[in-house]
Design an enzyme around this catalytic site. Structure first.
Site, PDB file in Angstrom:
ATOM      1  CG  HIS A   1      -1.551   1.398   1.329  1.00 42.56           C
ATOM      2  ND1 HIS A   1      -2.478   1.846   0.243  1.00 42.56           N
ATOM      3  CD2 HIS A   1      -2.017   2.232   2.670  1.00 42.56           C
ATOM      4  CE1 HIS A   1      -3.181   2.744   0.118  1.00 42.56           C
ATOM      5  NE2 HIS A   1      -3.012   3.511   1.523  1.00 42.56           N
TER       6      HIS A   1
ATOM      7  CD  GLU B   1       9.928  -1.548 -23.916  1.00 41.73           C
ATOM      8  OE1 GLU B   1      10.499  -2.882 -23.760  1.00 41.73           O
ATOM      9  OE2 GLU B   1       9.035  -1.466 -24.042  1.00 41.73           O
TER      10      GLU B   1
ATOM     11  CG  ASP C   1     -23.617  -0.970 -31.893  1.00 45.77           C
ATOM     12  OD1 ASP C   1     -24.476  -0.756 -32.841  1.00 45.77           O
ATOM     13  OD2 ASP C   1     -23.518  -1.301 -31.098  1.00 45.77           O
TER      14      ASP C   1
ATOM     15  CB  SER D   1     -20.280  -3.353 -28.075  1.00 41.50           C
ATOM     16  OG  SER D   1     -20.798  -5.178 -28.926  1.00 41.50           O
ATOM     17  CB  SER D   2     -24.444  -6.151 -26.257  1.00 37.89           C
ATOM     18  OG  SER D   2     -24.420  -7.196 -27.815  1.00 37.89           O
TER      19      SER D   2
ATOM     20  CE  LYS E   1     -24.946  -0.748 -27.140  1.00 37.74           C
ATOM     21  NZ  LYS E   1     -24.248  -1.032 -28.623  1.00 37.74           N
TER      22      LYS E   1
ATOM     23  CG  ASP F   1     -28.136  -1.116 -35.466  1.00 37.25           C
ATOM     24  OD1 ASP F   1     -28.455  -1.943 -35.554  1.00 37.25           O
ATOM     25  OD2 ASP F   1     -27.155  -1.163 -34.235  1.00 37.25           O
TER      26      ASP F   1
END
Length: 592
Positions: free
Chosen positions: A197, A222, A354, A489-490, A523, A549
């Protein structure tokens, strides 16, 4: 008088010198000694000795974390005592002290802040095996001045087995680190070998640049290669949780972050620091050095007006001055070290895309991806059945099918337990997956399994992802202009990355800044887009453009304040008349 010739008051005085809160009166001395003697006569039986003012005989990890002083000794006969006194334990304590001094020199454990813990390992014939014992640093002490005797030893279930003695030059009884419950949770969930921590300044500042962001993201550096499971081209994502007044109160949010990001080896705490772990102290130390390097690099890139989250690390586009200065960033950067007054913030203008029906033909899913998953589910599960990933997929499906069965969902077939045989389990799973695919179910268990099956297809070059002809050019144009592009997206995030990394136009993943799936929300729900805005760090929702869409998705995004465009592509479903949204047939129609 005792057998040793000591009066009870003399014993009481000695005990109080070690810990003022241990015993309340001289009669309790006899009670405690008698209890210890009775229980120690039974080999293999737990000995729990704790002398607090309330007479309590136990202290669990919650007590340790909240600052309760005392000790709980738990020994299984002579073997337990010998293990606590073993060379492995003493060596681990010495190693912990050495590492804490090193971390202090790096600025991670200054001002008595920060803490460290690691598992005890036994070494036999050059083979190291983990013990059930854990060494942990104390709280509120100068980490650079600690000695091995200052370290706590705990059992694997968080019980304190040994505690330091009170030192003459201190005014408070020793106390285990307040991070103890958090450390134990990391051990439990991540099978860690060591946890750091850190209060390093860079780990604090990096969470303050964008106060609304719930993630730190960086790519094409890198030092990312030093983080477990990552390469140079990968996007490193570290979750950020909000700080609390007391470290023990971080437990719930830390647990949720690890569940949401199961592959992470670090969690940032805003305005506070970072928790970093690895399967050994070597791994935890190396990764901590890489994380701090990357945090510092991101801060310096930001000061220079460069975007650390994009592959090119190009100039931040359309930026405004930090802390309320308006207008485009046009002042020349001062020479020498940069101060906070020179820091800038991005305009937050970005695009959210989407996939199905927007960047990729719907037919690619219906004719290629879904049939491939359907045809290969049995083969995939048979080949990977004993892996942790496959077992997780199976457990998720089993839970979903049980819910479907109880609700009378058509096609749901109960999945038998493993003892009936792997073949029957796989056959039942395949039948349920087939029913879900045919019903076009939007459930996490199905999406996750499909993504893992598709990964095999991409990696074996059985197919490549199809994107529309304008997609590659539009992504390249946005990237060159500094516009950030995200995917929502699903399809699970891993599958999204595979799709854009293996497209018919080559690797398009390099143009994308991040990926969201339904773990952020459905969504068709407005709160999902609000969550994305917070994650990306956008103050003005209209600065994010969403292209989809799906009319229902468009409505949900618009309700969150996003600018929305509907995508008209071959094979897409029809849209309602007078829907009120702007439409496009190509992403190249969008000008930024």
């Amino acid at each position: 008088m005792t057998a040793a010739g000591k009066r009870p008051r003399q014993i009481l005085k000695a005990l109080r010198q070690q810990n003022p809160s241990l015993v309340s009166d001289s009669r309790n001395v006899y009670h405690v000694k008698a209890k210890i003697r009775r229980e120690s006569e039974s080999v293999g039986k737990k000995v729990e000795a704790s002398c607090s003012s309330s007479g309590s005989m136990a202290m669990n990890m919650d007590g340790c974390g909240s600052g309760v002083t005392g000790v709980q000794m738990q020994q299984n006969g002579e073997d337990g005592r010998l293990e606590l006194e073993s060379k492995a334990v003493s060596d681990t304590k010495a190693l912990a002290v050495e590492l804490c001094r090193h971390f202090y020199s790096l600025g991670w454990l200054s001002g008595t802040g920060g803490s460290f813990t690691l598992r005890v390992h036994h070494h036999h014939d050059a083979v190291s095996t983990p013990s059930h014992l854990i060494v942990m640093s104390p709280s509120g002490v100068q980490k650079e001045r600690m000695v091995p005797e200052d370290m706590y030893v705990l059992s694997s279930d968080g019980i304190v087995l040994t505690t330091p003695v009170l030192k003459s030059y201190t005014h408070a009884a020793p106390k285990c680190t307040d991070c103890a419950p958090l450390f134990m949770k990391v051990y439990e969930m991540c099978n860690a070998g060591a946890v750091i921590h850190s209060h390093g300044m860079e780990s604090c500042l990096i969470t303050m640049i964008n106060p609304l962001s719930k993630e730190f993201r960086i790519t094409h550096m890198e030092m990312i290669k030093g983080i477990c499971g990552h390469g140079y081209h990968d996007g490193l994502v570290v979750p950020i949780i909000e700080n609390t007044a007391h470290e023990g109160e971080l437990l719930e949010s830390l647990t949720e972050a690890i569940r949401a990001y199961p592959k992470t080896t670090a969690v940032l705490v805003r305005n506070h620091g970072v928790f970093i772990w690895g399967d050994s102290w070597v791994s935890a130390k190396a990764q901590a050095e890489c994380y701090h390097y990357l945090f510092d690099a991101a801060i310096k890139l930001h000061q220079l007006g460069l975007d650390w989250s994009t592959p090119s690390h190009g100039p931040i586009c359309n930026v405004s001055g930090f802390w309320g200065c308006s207008g485009n960033f046009s002042r020349a950067l001062k020479t020498g070290a940069l101060s906070l007054d020179d820091m800038i913030e991005p305009s937050q203008h970005c695009v959210l895309l989407d996939i199905e029906g927007t960047t990729t033909p719907a037919s690619f899913f219906s004719d290629v991806l879904f049939p491939y998953a359907h045809d290969n589910v049995g083969k995939h599960l048979a080949a990977t059945y004993d892996s942790e990933e496959a077992q997780n997929d199976i457990n998720l499906l089993r839970s979903q099918v049980q819910i479907d069965w109880e609700q009378g969902v058509i096609g749901a077939v109960p999945i038998p337990l493993d003892h009936v045989g792997k073949e029957l389990v796989i056959a039942s799973l395949a039948a349920n997956v087939t029913a879900m695919i045919r019903a076009d179910r939007e459930v996490t268990s199905l999406k996750q399994l499909q993504g893992h099956i598709w990964r095999t297809g991409f990696q074996s070059n059985e197919f490549v992802a199809i994107v529309f002809d304008d997609v590659a050019k539009a992504l390249a144009r946005w990237h060159a202009s500094g516009t950030k592009v995200y995917i929502y997206s699903s399809v699970i995030r891993e599958a999204q990355q595979l799709l854009f990394a293996n497209s018919n136009y080559g690797d398009l993943k390099k143009y994308l800044c991040g990926f969201f799936d339904t773990t952020v929300g459905n969504k068709k729900e407005t709160r999902s887009y609000v969550e994305i805005l917070k994650t990306v760090g956008i103050d003005r929702p209209a600065d994010m453009l969403f292209v989809t869409d799906d009319f229902r998705e468009a409505v949900a995004a618009a309700a969150a304040g996003l600018e929305v465009i509907l995508s008209i592509r071959p094979g897409n479903g029809s849209l309602p008349q007078n829907h009120g949204f702007r439409t496009i047939e190509s992403l190249l129609e969008i000008q930024h």
